[in-house]
Design a protein around this motif. Structure first.
Motif, PDB file in Angstrom:
ATOM      1  N   GLY A 143       5.215  10.736   9.276  1.00 31.29           N
ATOM      2  CA  GLY A 143       5.940  10.108   8.180  1.00 31.29           C
ATOM      3  C   GLY A 143       4.990   9.815   7.034  1.00 31.29           C
ATOM      4  O   GLY A 143       3.767   9.824   7.203  1.00 31.29           O
ATOM      5  N   ILE A 193       5.579   4.875   2.159  1.00 32.63           N
ATOM      6  CA  ILE A 193       6.186   4.765   0.827  1.00 32.63           C
ATOM      7  C   ILE A 193       5.927   3.399   0.192  1.00 32.63           C
ATOM      8  O   ILE A 193       6.058   3.245  -1.019  1.00 32.63           O
ATOM      9  CB  ILE A 193       7.691   5.095   0.841  1.00 32.63           C
ATOM     10  CG1 ILE A 193       8.454   4.174   1.784  1.00 32.63           C
ATOM     11  CG2 ILE A 193       7.908   6.559   1.184  1.00 32.63           C
ATOM     12  CD1 ILE A 193       9.966   4.323   1.706  1.00 32.63           C
ATOM     13  N   GLU A 232       6.227   0.558   4.970  1.00 33.50           N
ATOM     14  CA  GLU A 232       7.508   1.256   5.052  1.00 33.50           C
ATOM     15  C   GLU A 232       7.159   2.732   5.075  1.00 33.50           C
ATOM     16  O   GLU A 232       6.424   3.215   4.209  1.00 33.50           O
ATOM     17  CB  GLU A 232       8.408   0.933   3.865  1.00 33.50           C
ATOM     18  CG  GLU A 232       8.998  -0.451   3.934  1.00 33.50           C
ATOM     19  CD  GLU A 232      10.038  -0.680   2.840  1.00 33.50           C
ATOM     20  OE1 GLU A 232      11.108  -1.203   3.160  1.00 33.50           O
ATOM     21  OE2 GLU A 232       9.751  -0.314   1.679  1.00 33.50           O
ATOM     22  N   ASP A 261       8.520   6.768   5.574  1.00 32.75           N
ATOM     23  CA  ASP A 261       9.639   7.704   5.502  1.00 32.75           C
ATOM     24  C   ASP A 261       9.451   8.787   6.561  1.00 32.75           C
ATOM     25  O   ASP A 261       8.515   9.587   6.477  1.00 32.75           O
ATOM     26  CB  ASP A 261       9.697   8.325   4.106  1.00 32.75           C
ATOM     27  CG  ASP A 261      10.847   9.297   3.928  1.00 32.75           C
ATOM     28  OD1 ASP A 261      11.594   9.561   4.899  1.00 32.75           O
ATOM     29  OD2 ASP A 261      10.997   9.812   2.804  1.00 32.75           O
ATOM     30  N   ILE A 290      13.782   5.536   7.113  1.00 28.06           N
ATOM     31  CA  ILE A 290      12.627   4.732   6.722  1.00 28.06           C
ATOM     32  C   ILE A 290      12.481   3.606   7.733  1.00 28.06           C
ATOM     33  O   ILE A 290      13.424   2.849   7.967  1.00 28.06           O
ATOM     34  CB  ILE A 290      12.793   4.181   5.296  1.00 28.06           C
ATOM     35  CG1 ILE A 290      12.827   5.344   4.296  1.00 28.06           C
ATOM     36  CG2 ILE A 290      11.672   3.196   4.957  1.00 28.06           C
ATOM     37  CD1 ILE A 290      13.211   4.946   2.895  1.00 28.06           C
ATOM     38  N   ASN A 347       8.150  15.422   6.639  1.00 31.43           N
ATOM     39  CA  ASN A 347       8.363  14.130   7.312  1.00 31.43           C
ATOM     40  C   ASN A 347       9.369  14.297   8.438  1.00 31.43           C
ATOM     41  O   ASN A 347      10.384  14.960   8.291  1.00 31.43           O
ATOM     42  CB  ASN A 347       8.867  13.075   6.328  1.00 31.43           C
ATOM     43  CG  ASN A 347       7.800  12.614   5.380  1.00 31.43           C
ATOM     44  OD1 ASN A 347       6.609  12.706   5.660  1.00 31.43           O
ATOM     45  ND2 ASN A 347       8.205  12.111   4.231  1.00 31.43           N
TER      46      ASN A 347
END
Length: 110
Positions: free
Chosen positions: A16, A19, A35, A37, A43, A105
């Motif tokens: 991921g 973000i 956080e 993604d 998320i 991702n």
């Protein structure tokens, strides 16, 4: 302790992109709120003790690996929904586990 292939298949490790990252002042140990993604998974939030080697600004946009199928865990004032993977070095410094090339991702570690 050995585990079986079936045991390993139960662990869902995905890539991921971070973000957002911020200081987690309420945490017992110096940590960041992240956080991340994970593409089609969504998320997810996590707490990570990365403050000795990483600055908030360098984390945003970085791809990392995390376990995404643990139950959520209360850490201070937030619910952590994934476990960011890192290598613990000298002095408990954590180095993130990350792909060496940009990938999509949500891809699963195989």
């Amino acid at each position: 302790m050995e585990i079986s292939w079936t045991d390993f298949e139960k662990v869902d490790i995905r890539v991921g992109t971070v973000i957002s990252a911020s200081e987690f002042k309420e945490a017992r140990n110096p940590s960041y709120k992240l956080e991340i993604d994970f593409g089609t998974i969504g998320i997810l939030k996590s707490s990570a003790q990365l403050t000795s080697l990483y600055e908030v600004e360098t984390l945003v946009g970085k791809q990392i690996l995390a376990v995404v199928n643990f139950p959520e865990k209360q850490i201070a004032t937030m619910m952590s929904a994934c476990l960011v993977l890192g290598l613990v070095g000298e002095g408990s410094d954590v180095v993130l586990v990350a792909p060496d090339k940009k990938v999509t991702n949500g891809l699963r570690l195989a």
